[in-house]
Design a protein around this motif. Structure first.
Motif, PDB file in Angstrom:
ATOM      1  N   ALA A   1      -3.091  -5.537  -3.080  1.00  0.00           N
ATOM      2  CA  ALA A   1      -2.012  -4.650  -3.513  1.00  0.00           C
ATOM      3  C   ALA A   1      -3.059  -3.494  -3.922  1.00  0.00           C
ATOM      4  O   ALA A   1      -3.623  -3.394  -4.922  1.00  0.00           O
ATOM      5  CB  ALA A   1      -1.424  -5.487  -4.885  1.00  0.00           C
ATOM      6  N   ILE A   2      -2.625  -2.327  -3.367  1.00  0.00           N
ATOM      7  CA  ILE A   2      -3.736  -1.004  -3.525  1.00  0.00           C
ATOM      8  C   ILE A   2      -2.982   0.181  -3.781  1.00  0.00           C
ATOM      9  O   ILE A   2      -3.253   1.208  -3.614  1.00  0.00           O
ATOM     10  CB  ILE A   2      -4.628  -0.901  -2.326  1.00  0.00           C
ATOM     11  CG1 ILE A   2      -3.924  -0.708  -1.045  1.00  0.00           C
ATOM     12  CG2 ILE A   2      -5.543  -1.716  -2.382  1.00  0.00           C
ATOM     13  CD1 ILE A   2      -4.963  -0.325   0.205  1.00  0.00           C
ATOM     14  N   GLY A   3      -1.424   0.176  -4.289  1.00  0.00           N
ATOM     15  CA  GLY A   3      -0.577   1.136  -5.091  1.00  0.00           C
ATOM     16  C   GLY A   3      -0.133   0.616  -6.293  1.00  0.00           C
ATOM     17  O   GLY A   3      -0.467  -0.407  -6.598  1.00  0.00           O
TER      18      GLY A   3
ATOM     19  N   ASP B   1      -7.127   7.183   0.782  1.00  0.00           N
ATOM     20  CA  ASP B   1      -8.186   5.748   0.592  1.00  0.00           C
ATOM     21  C   ASP B   1      -7.357   4.552   1.174  1.00  0.00           C
ATOM     22  O   ASP B   1      -7.774   3.633   1.783  1.00  0.00           O
ATOM     23  CB  ASP B   1      -8.753   5.908  -0.566  1.00  0.00           C
ATOM     24  CG  ASP B   1      -7.701   5.496  -1.940  1.00  0.00           C
ATOM     25  OD1 ASP B   1      -6.634   6.087  -1.628  1.00  0.00           O
ATOM     26  OD2 ASP B   1      -7.900   5.194  -2.774  1.00  0.00           O
ATOM     27  N   ASP B   2      -5.875   4.426   1.063  1.00  0.00           N
ATOM     28  CA  ASP B   2      -5.496   3.471   1.476  1.00  0.00           C
ATOM     29  C   ASP B   2      -5.617   3.373   3.088  1.00  0.00           C
ATOM     30  O   ASP B   2      -5.562   2.282   3.722  1.00  0.00           O
ATOM     31  CB  ASP B   2      -3.756   3.541   1.448  1.00  0.00           C
ATOM     32  CG  ASP B   2      -3.505   3.707  -0.066  1.00  0.00           C
ATOM     33  OD1 ASP B   2      -3.629   4.576  -0.772  1.00  0.00           O
ATOM     34  OD2 ASP B   2      -2.723   2.808  -0.697  1.00  0.00           O
ATOM     35  N   SER B   3      -5.493   4.539   3.807  1.00  0.00           N
ATOM     36  CA  SER B   3      -5.594   4.635   5.317  1.00  0.00           C
ATOM     37  C   SER B   3      -6.788   4.088   5.609  1.00  0.00           C
ATOM     38  O   SER B   3      -7.054   3.255   6.759  1.00  0.00           O
ATOM     39  CB  SER B   3      -5.372   5.805   5.785  1.00  0.00           C
ATOM     40  OG  SER B   3      -6.170   6.870   5.225  1.00  0.00           O
TER      41      SER B   3
ATOM     42  N   ASN C   1     -11.556   4.264  -3.289  1.00  0.00           N
ATOM     43  CA  ASN C   1     -10.908   3.026  -4.195  1.00  0.00           C
ATOM     44  C   ASN C   1     -10.539   1.751  -3.239  1.00  0.00           C
ATOM     45  O   ASN C   1     -10.813   0.500  -3.411  1.00  0.00           O
ATOM     46  CB  ASN C   1      -9.912   3.404  -5.187  1.00  0.00           C
ATOM     47  CG  ASN C   1      -9.989   4.506  -6.061  1.00  0.00           C
ATOM     48  OD1 ASN C   1     -10.931   4.570  -6.997  1.00  0.00           O
ATOM     49  ND2 ASN C   1      -9.538   5.790  -5.601  1.00  0.00           N
ATOM     50  N   ASP C   2      -9.694   2.278  -2.396  1.00  0.00           N
ATOM     51  CA  ASP C   2      -8.759   1.004  -1.447  1.00  0.00           C
ATOM     52  C   ASP C   2      -9.674   0.366  -0.694  1.00  0.00           C
ATOM     53  O   ASP C   2      -9.607  -1.058  -0.646  1.00  0.00           O
ATOM     54  CB  ASP C   2      -7.495   1.564  -1.103  1.00  0.00           C
ATOM     55  CG  ASP C   2      -6.631   2.062  -2.030  1.00  0.00           C
ATOM     56  OD1 ASP C   2      -5.576   2.975  -1.664  1.00  0.00           O
ATOM     57  OD2 ASP C   2      -6.786   1.677  -3.124  1.00  0.00           O
ATOM     58  N   PRO C   3     -10.617   0.887   0.106  1.00  0.00           N
ATOM     59  CA  PRO C   3     -11.308  -0.026   0.940  1.00  0.00           C
ATOM     60  C   PRO C   3     -12.309  -0.694   0.391  1.00  0.00           C
ATOM     61  O   PRO C   3     -12.325  -1.925   0.796  1.00  0.00           O
ATOM     62  CB  PRO C   3     -11.992   1.041   2.109  1.00  0.00           C
ATOM     63  CG  PRO C   3     -11.691   2.380   1.203  1.00  0.00           C
ATOM     64  CD  PRO C   3     -10.649   2.459   0.600  1.00  0.00           C
TER      65      PRO C   3
ATOM     66  N   THR D   1       1.032  -1.305  -0.006  1.00  0.00           N
ATOM     67  CA  THR D   1      -0.106  -0.086  -0.005  1.00  0.00           C
ATOM     68  C   THR D   1       1.034   1.303   0.008  1.00  0.00           C
ATOM     69  O   THR D   1       2.011   1.182   0.507  1.00  0.00           O
ATOM     70  CB  THR D   1      -0.973  -0.095   1.336  1.00  0.00           C
ATOM     71  OG1 THR D   1      -1.697   1.194   1.321  1.00  0.00           O
ATOM     72  CG2 THR D   1      -0.193  -0.179   2.488  1.00  0.00           C
ATOM     73  N   ASP D   2       0.259   2.371  -0.712  1.00  0.00           N
ATOM     74  CA  ASP D   2       0.870   3.639  -0.511  1.00  0.00           C
ATOM     75  C   ASP D   2       0.180   4.966   0.136  1.00  0.00           C
ATOM     76  O   ASP D   2      -0.612   5.641  -0.257  1.00  0.00           O
ATOM     77  CB  ASP D   2       1.128   4.088  -1.965  1.00  0.00           C
ATOM     78  CG  ASP D   2      -0.287   4.347  -2.724  1.00  0.00           C
ATOM     79  OD1 ASP D   2      -0.218   4.968  -3.515  1.00  0.00           O
ATOM     80  OD2 ASP D   2      -0.952   3.381  -2.418  1.00  0.00           O
ATOM     81  N   PRO D   3      -0.182   4.540   1.512  1.00  0.00           N
ATOM     82  CA  PRO D   3      -0.933   5.299   2.413  1.00  0.00           C
ATOM     83  C   PRO D   3      -0.522   6.827   2.235  1.00  0.00           C
ATOM     84  O   PRO D   3       0.358   7.259   2.813  1.00  0.00           O
ATOM     85  CB  PRO D   3      -0.994   5.008   3.721  1.00  0.00           C
ATOM     86  CG  PRO D   3       0.177   3.916   3.897  1.00  0.00           C
ATOM     87  CD  PRO D   3       0.561   3.770   2.387  1.00  0.00           C
TER      88      PRO D   3
ATOM     89  N   GLY E   1       4.318   6.155  -4.121  1.00  0.00           N
ATOM     90  CA  GLY E   1       2.880   6.286  -4.986  1.00  0.00           C
ATOM     91  C   GLY E   1       2.416   7.599  -4.591  1.00  0.00           C
ATOM     92  O   GLY E   1       2.728   8.742  -4.925  1.00  0.00           O
ATOM     93  N   ASN E   2       1.365   7.506  -3.631  1.00  0.00           N
ATOM     94  CA  ASN E   2       0.712   8.738  -3.199  1.00  0.00           C
ATOM     95  C   ASN E   2       1.547   9.777  -2.483  1.00  0.00           C
ATOM     96  O   ASN E   2       1.353  10.997  -2.386  1.00  0.00           O
ATOM     97  CB  ASN E   2      -0.607   8.494  -2.523  1.00  0.00           C
ATOM     98  CG  ASN E   2      -1.718   7.792  -3.071  1.00  0.00           C
ATOM     99  OD1 ASN E   2      -1.867   8.047  -4.247  1.00  0.00           O
ATOM    100  ND2 ASN E   2      -2.098   6.699  -2.330  1.00  0.00           N
ATOM    101  N   ALA E   3       2.611   9.286  -1.944  1.00  0.00           N
ATOM    102  CA  ALA E   3       3.898  10.101  -1.445  1.00  0.00           C
ATOM    103  C   ALA E   3       5.038   9.262  -1.416  1.00  0.00           C
ATOM    104  O   ALA E   3       4.951   8.213  -1.937  1.00  0.00           O
ATOM    105  CB  ALA E   3       3.456  10.478   0.213  1.00  0.00           C
TER     106      ALA E   3
HETATM  107 CA    CA Z   1      -3.577   3.407  -2.709  1.00  0.00          CA
END
Ligand code: CA
Ligand code: RIB
Length: 317
Positions: free
Chosen positions: A123-125, A14-16, A240-242, A9-11, A38-40
Protein backbone atom coordinates in the motif's frame (compact mmCIF):
# COMPACT_ATOMS: atom_id res chain seq x y z
CA UNK A 1 9.07 -19.12 -6.17
CA UNK A 2 8.05 -15.51 -6.99
CA UNK A 3 6.01 -13.61 -4.39
CA UNK A 4 2.46 -12.63 -5.42
CA UNK A 5 1.86 -8.92 -4.93
CA UNK A 6 -1.25 -6.74 -5.07
CA UNK A 7 -0.52 -3.01 -5.19
CA UNK A 8 -2.78 -0.26 -3.80
CA UNK A 9 -1.48 2.96 -5.30
CA UNK A 10 -2.10 6.62 -6.28
CA UNK A 11 0.18 7.07 -9.36
CA UNK A 12 1.79 9.62 -8.80
CA UNK A 13 5.37 9.94 -9.95
CA UNK A 14 7.05 7.74 -7.35
CA UNK A 15 4.14 5.28 -7.52
CA UNK A 16 4.79 4.90 -11.26
CA UNK A 17 8.43 4.03 -10.48
CA UNK A 18 7.19 1.37 -8.01
CA UNK A 19 4.96 -0.14 -10.72
CA UNK A 20 7.93 -0.24 -13.13
CA UNK A 21 10.16 -1.81 -10.46
CA UNK A 22 7.52 -4.48 -9.79
CA UNK A 23 7.39 -5.29 -13.51
CA UNK A 24 11.19 -5.39 -13.72
CA UNK A 25 11.68 -7.73 -10.75
CA UNK A 26 11.47 -11.50 -11.34
CA UNK A 27 11.21 -12.05 -7.58
CA UNK A 28 7.60 -10.87 -7.67
CA UNK A 29 4.43 -11.31 -9.73
CA UNK A 30 2.13 -8.26 -9.85
CA UNK A 31 -1.35 -9.82 -9.73
CA UNK A 32 -3.29 -6.57 -9.90
CA UNK A 33 -3.52 -2.90 -8.98
CA UNK A 34 -6.17 -1.05 -6.96
CA UNK A 35 -6.11 2.72 -7.31
CA UNK A 36 -6.85 5.30 -4.64
CA UNK A 37 -7.36 9.08 -4.47
CA UNK A 38 -4.24 10.93 -3.41
CA UNK A 39 -1.58 12.38 -5.69
CA UNK A 40 -4.38 12.95 -8.21
CA UNK A 41 -8.09 12.05 -8.45
CA UNK A 42 -9.06 8.39 -8.55
CA UNK A 43 -10.11 8.75 -12.19
CA UNK A 44 -6.74 10.29 -13.06
CA UNK A 45 -4.57 7.81 -11.11
CA UNK A 46 -6.57 4.94 -12.62
CA UNK A 47 -5.87 6.26 -16.11
CA UNK A 48 -2.22 6.67 -15.14
CA UNK A 49 -1.96 3.10 -13.83
CA UNK A 50 -3.40 1.72 -17.09
CA UNK A 51 -1.09 3.92 -19.17
CA UNK A 52 2.06 2.98 -17.20
CA UNK A 53 1.28 -0.74 -17.50
CA UNK A 54 0.78 -0.34 -21.26
CA UNK A 55 4.00 1.68 -21.54
CA UNK A 56 5.80 -1.35 -20.06
CA UNK A 57 3.85 -3.78 -22.25
CA UNK A 58 2.01 -5.15 -19.17
CA UNK A 59 -1.51 -4.07 -20.12
CA UNK A 60 -2.74 -7.56 -19.18
CA UNK A 61 -2.44 -6.74 -15.47
CA UNK A 62 -5.91 -5.78 -14.14
CA UNK A 63 -6.57 -2.34 -12.62
CA UNK A 64 -9.45 -1.69 -10.21
CA UNK A 65 -10.56 1.85 -9.33
CA UNK A 66 -11.03 2.42 -5.59
CA UNK A 67 -12.31 5.07 -3.21
CA UNK A 68 -12.54 8.66 -4.42
CA UNK A 69 -12.51 10.37 -1.02
CA UNK A 70 -10.96 9.86 2.43
CA UNK A 71 -13.20 8.29 5.12
CA UNK A 72 -13.73 11.55 7.02
CA UNK A 73 -11.30 14.23 5.81
CA UNK A 74 -11.97 16.34 2.69
CA UNK A 75 -10.08 15.41 -0.48
CA UNK A 76 -6.45 16.59 -0.61
CA UNK A 77 -4.74 16.03 -3.96
CA UNK A 78 -1.13 17.06 -4.63
CA UNK A 79 -0.79 18.74 -8.07
CA UNK A 80 2.08 20.85 -6.75
CA UNK A 81 4.07 17.64 -6.18
CA UNK A 82 3.01 15.38 -9.04
CA UNK A 83 1.49 17.83 -11.58
CA UNK A 84 -2.14 18.08 -12.68
CA UNK A 85 -1.83 14.77 -14.55
CA UNK A 86 -0.15 13.07 -11.58
CA UNK A 87 2.86 12.17 -13.77
CA UNK A 88 4.73 15.47 -13.87
CA UNK A 89 5.84 16.44 -17.38
CA UNK A 90 5.40 12.90 -18.75
CA UNK A 91 2.89 12.54 -21.54
CA UNK A 92 1.54 9.01 -21.96
CA UNK A 93 -0.96 8.09 -24.68
CA UNK A 94 -4.55 7.47 -23.63
CA UNK A 95 -4.64 3.86 -22.41
CA UNK A 96 -6.39 1.30 -24.62
CA UNK A 97 -7.47 -0.70 -21.57
CA UNK A 98 -10.22 0.10 -19.08
CA UNK A 99 -10.41 -0.55 -15.34
CA UNK A 100 -12.25 -3.69 -14.16
CA UNK A 101 -15.83 -3.24 -12.93
CA UNK A 102 -15.10 -4.48 -9.39
CA UNK A 103 -14.28 -1.79 -6.78
CA UNK A 104 -10.65 -1.60 -5.67
CA UNK A 105 -11.46 -2.50 -2.07
CA UNK A 106 -13.44 -5.54 -3.27
CA UNK A 107 -10.47 -6.60 -5.41
CA UNK A 108 -8.25 -6.55 -2.33
CA UNK A 109 -10.75 -8.71 -0.43
CA UNK A 110 -11.31 -11.15 -3.29
CA UNK A 111 -7.59 -11.60 -4.04
CA UNK A 112 -6.59 -12.03 -0.39
CA UNK A 113 -9.46 -14.36 0.52
CA UNK A 114 -9.50 -16.48 -2.60
CA UNK A 115 -5.86 -16.99 -3.48
CA UNK A 116 -4.40 -20.46 -3.49
CA UNK A 117 -1.04 -18.68 -3.11
CA UNK A 118 -0.51 -16.38 -0.17
CA UNK A 119 -0.60 -12.74 -1.29
CA UNK A 120 1.44 -9.73 -0.20
CA UNK A 121 -0.33 -6.36 -0.11
CA UNK A 122 1.77 -3.27 -0.89
CA UNK A 123 0.00 0.00 0.00
CA UNK A 124 1.75 3.12 -1.27
CA UNK A 125 -1.03 5.72 -1.15
CA UNK A 126 -3.63 6.87 1.38
CA UNK A 127 -5.05 3.79 3.14
CA UNK A 128 -8.76 4.32 2.37
CA UNK A 129 -9.17 1.17 0.21
CA UNK A 130 -7.33 -1.00 2.74
CA UNK A 131 -9.43 0.32 5.64
CA UNK A 132 -12.65 -0.24 3.66
CA UNK A 133 -11.54 -3.79 2.83
CA UNK A 134 -10.89 -4.52 6.52
CA UNK A 135 -14.33 -3.22 7.52
CA UNK A 136 -16.08 -5.16 4.72
CA UNK A 137 -14.21 -8.44 5.31
CA UNK A 138 -12.31 -8.52 8.64
CA UNK A 139 -10.97 -12.01 7.86
CA UNK A 140 -8.42 -10.52 5.44
CA UNK A 141 -6.40 -9.49 8.49
CA UNK A 142 -5.53 -13.12 9.24
CA UNK A 143 -5.39 -14.31 5.62
CA UNK A 144 -2.99 -11.76 4.09
CA UNK A 145 0.65 -12.90 4.12
CA UNK A 146 2.12 -9.45 4.89
CA UNK A 147 1.34 -5.76 4.29
CA UNK A 148 4.04 -3.32 3.23
CA UNK A 149 2.96 0.29 3.84
CA UNK A 150 4.65 3.46 2.61
CA UNK A 151 3.64 6.12 5.07
CA UNK A 152 4.24 7.96 8.27
CA UNK A 153 7.19 9.76 9.80
CA UNK A 154 8.47 8.42 13.14
CA UNK A 155 11.45 10.55 14.16
CA UNK A 156 11.46 12.48 10.85
CA UNK A 157 9.52 15.69 10.17
CA UNK A 158 6.39 15.56 8.04
CA UNK A 159 6.30 16.28 4.32
CA UNK A 160 2.73 17.62 4.28
CA UNK A 161 2.43 19.27 7.70
CA UNK A 162 5.33 19.85 10.08
CA UNK A 163 4.35 16.57 11.77
CA UNK A 164 2.53 14.43 9.20
CA UNK A 165 3.50 12.48 6.09
CA UNK A 166 1.14 12.76 3.08
CA UNK A 167 -0.48 9.29 3.01
CA UNK A 168 -1.34 9.29 6.73
CA UNK A 169 -2.39 12.98 6.66
CA UNK A 170 -4.73 12.59 3.67
CA UNK A 171 -6.67 9.80 5.42
CA UNK A 172 -5.62 9.52 9.09
CA UNK A 173 -8.80 7.63 10.02
CA UNK A 174 -8.07 4.94 7.44
CA UNK A 175 -4.49 4.72 8.72
CA UNK A 176 -5.86 4.34 12.27
CA UNK A 177 -8.10 1.42 11.21
CA UNK A 178 -5.22 -0.29 9.39
CA UNK A 179 -2.61 0.32 12.12
CA UNK A 180 -4.95 -1.21 14.75
CA UNK A 181 -6.21 -4.07 12.57
CA UNK A 182 -3.65 -6.69 13.59
CA UNK A 183 -2.44 -7.16 10.00
CA UNK A 184 1.25 -8.24 9.72
CA UNK A 185 2.58 -4.79 8.72
CA UNK A 186 5.99 -3.50 7.67
CA UNK A 187 6.09 0.31 7.61
CA UNK A 188 8.44 2.32 5.37
CA UNK A 189 8.34 5.87 6.82
CA UNK A 190 10.02 9.08 5.68
CA UNK A 191 12.81 8.28 8.17
CA UNK A 192 14.30 5.89 5.59
CA UNK A 193 12.88 7.17 2.29
CA UNK A 194 14.42 10.63 2.78
CA UNK A 195 17.83 8.95 2.86
CA UNK A 196 17.26 7.57 -0.67
CA UNK A 197 17.37 10.55 -3.02
CA UNK A 198 17.16 9.93 -6.80
CA UNK A 199 19.78 12.34 -8.18
CA UNK A 200 20.27 14.00 -11.57
CA UNK A 201 23.33 11.79 -12.10
CA UNK A 202 21.16 8.71 -11.47
CA UNK A 203 18.80 9.94 -14.17
CA UNK A 204 21.72 10.70 -16.52
CA UNK A 205 22.85 7.08 -16.10
CA UNK A 206 19.39 5.83 -17.18
CA UNK A 207 19.27 8.26 -20.12
CA UNK A 208 22.24 6.49 -21.67
CA UNK A 209 19.55 4.05 -22.82
CA UNK A 210 17.21 5.34 -25.53
CA UNK A 211 13.86 3.88 -24.44
CA UNK A 212 10.27 5.05 -23.81
CA UNK A 213 10.88 3.92 -20.20
CA UNK A 214 13.86 6.22 -19.64
CA UNK A 215 12.08 9.10 -21.41
CA UNK A 216 9.07 8.60 -19.10
CA UNK A 217 11.26 8.49 -15.98
CA UNK A 218 13.08 11.66 -17.09
CA UNK A 219 9.89 13.61 -17.85
CA UNK A 220 8.17 12.48 -14.64
CA UNK A 221 11.10 12.98 -12.26
CA UNK A 222 12.11 16.35 -13.74
CA UNK A 223 8.84 17.79 -12.35
CA UNK A 224 9.32 15.91 -9.05
CA UNK A 225 12.91 17.28 -8.69
CA UNK A 226 11.68 20.83 -9.30
CA UNK A 227 9.11 20.34 -6.51
CA UNK A 228 11.72 19.01 -4.08
CA UNK A 229 14.06 21.89 -4.86
CA UNK A 230 11.40 24.59 -4.53
CA UNK A 231 9.57 23.26 -1.45
CA UNK A 232 12.25 21.36 0.48
CA UNK A 233 15.59 22.55 -0.96
CA UNK A 234 16.46 18.94 -1.84
CA UNK A 235 18.77 18.27 -4.79
CA UNK A 236 17.00 15.35 -6.47
CA UNK A 237 13.73 13.64 -5.48
CA UNK A 238 12.60 11.23 -2.77
CA UNK A 239 11.35 8.01 -4.38
CA UNK A 240 9.38 6.65 -1.42
CA UNK A 241 7.24 4.08 -3.24
CA UNK A 242 9.77 2.01 -5.21
CA UNK A 243 11.78 1.73 -2.02
CA UNK A 244 8.76 0.27 -0.22
CA UNK A 245 8.19 -2.17 -3.09
CA UNK A 246 11.86 -3.22 -3.06
CA UNK A 247 11.60 -4.33 0.58
CA UNK A 248 9.13 -7.06 -0.43
CA UNK A 249 11.98 -9.00 -2.04
CA UNK A 250 15.13 -7.35 -0.68
CA UNK A 251 14.37 -6.67 3.02
CA UNK A 252 18.10 -6.37 3.78
CA UNK A 253 18.05 -2.85 2.34
CA UNK A 254 16.68 -1.71 5.72
CA UNK A 255 16.98 -2.44 9.44
CA UNK A 256 13.72 -2.82 11.36
CA UNK A 257 12.35 -2.41 14.87
CA UNK A 258 9.14 -4.04 16.14
CA UNK A 259 7.23 -1.16 17.69
CA UNK A 260 3.78 -0.04 18.79
CA UNK A 261 2.92 2.72 16.31
CA UNK A 262 -0.16 4.92 16.39
CA UNK A 263 -1.54 7.78 14.29
CA UNK A 264 -3.08 10.98 15.64
CA UNK A 265 -6.74 11.40 14.63
CA UNK A 266 -7.40 14.36 16.93
CA UNK A 267 -8.30 17.59 15.17
CA UNK A 268 -5.27 19.58 16.26
CA UNK A 269 -1.92 20.36 14.64
CA UNK A 270 -0.91 16.72 15.03
CA UNK A 271 -3.58 15.27 12.71
CA UNK A 272 -2.03 12.40 10.73
CA UNK A 273 1.15 12.41 12.82
CA UNK A 274 2.54 8.90 13.37
CA UNK A 275 4.54 8.05 16.46
CA UNK A 276 6.24 4.98 17.98
CA UNK A 277 6.17 4.07 21.66
CA UNK A 278 9.94 3.45 21.92
CA UNK A 279 9.90 3.25 25.75
CA UNK A 280 6.67 1.17 25.87
CA UNK A 281 4.83 3.71 28.05
CA UNK A 282 1.49 2.34 26.81
CA UNK A 283 2.46 -1.28 27.63
CA UNK A 284 1.02 -2.34 24.27
CA UNK A 285 2.39 -5.11 22.04
CA UNK A 286 4.19 -3.98 18.87
CA UNK A 287 1.72 -3.74 15.94
CA UNK A 288 4.27 -3.49 13.13
CA UNK A 289 7.87 -3.70 12.01
CA UNK A 290 9.22 -0.23 11.20
CA UNK A 291 12.13 0.37 8.82
CA UNK A 292 14.36 2.89 10.63
CA UNK A 293 17.81 2.09 9.22
CA UNK A 294 18.66 1.93 5.51
CA UNK A 295 21.51 1.23 3.07
CA UNK A 296 20.64 3.90 0.45
CA UNK A 297 23.11 2.89 -2.26
CA UNK A 298 22.02 -0.75 -2.03
CA UNK A 299 18.47 0.34 -2.90
CA UNK A 300 19.45 2.90 -5.54
CA UNK A 301 21.78 0.45 -7.30
CA UNK A 302 18.98 -2.15 -7.37
CA UNK A 303 16.50 0.40 -8.71
CA UNK A 304 18.85 1.69 -11.42
CA UNK A 305 19.91 -1.79 -12.55
CA UNK A 306 16.28 -2.94 -12.81
CA UNK A 307 15.25 0.22 -14.71
CA UNK A 308 18.20 -0.26 -17.10
CA UNK A 309 17.14 -3.86 -17.79
CA UNK A 310 13.49 -2.85 -18.30
CA UNK A 311 14.49 0.05 -20.54
CA UNK A 312 16.78 -2.12 -22.65
CA UNK A 313 14.04 -4.72 -23.09
CA UNK A 314 11.75 -1.95 -24.38
CA UNK A 315 14.37 0.16 -26.14
CA UNK A 316 13.36 2.54 -28.87
CA UNK A 317 15.57 0.61 -31.37
CA1 CA B 1 2.03 7.04 -3.49
O1 RIB C 1 4.62 10.96 1.42
C1 RIB C 1 4.97 10.26 0.26
C2 RIB C 1 3.83 9.41 -0.21
O2 RIB C 1 2.70 10.22 -0.53
C3 RIB C 1 4.18 8.67 -1.51
O3 RIB C 1 3.47 7.45 -1.55
C4 RIB C 1 3.68 9.61 -2.56
O4 RIB C 1 3.38 8.95 -3.78
C5 RIB C 1 2.42 10.13 -1.93
O5 RIB C 1 1.38 9.18 -2.15
Amino acid sequence: MPKHIILDTDPGIDDSLAILLALASPEIVLDGISTIHGNASTAQVTRNALAILELAKAGNIPVYAGCELPLVQPSLLSPETHGDSGLGYAKLSEPLGRPQLKHGSDFLIERIMSSAEEVTLVAIGPLTNVAMAIRKEPRIVEKVKEVFIMGGAIRHQGNTTPLAEYNTFVDPHAAHIVFHSGMPMILTPLDVTYQCIFLKEDLDRLLKIDSPITKFIADATRFYMEFHDEYQKIDGCVINDPMTLALTFMPEICDYESLYVDVDISTGVGLGNTFADFYNYEKKKPNMKVALGVRPRMFMELFLERMEKLAESLSAR
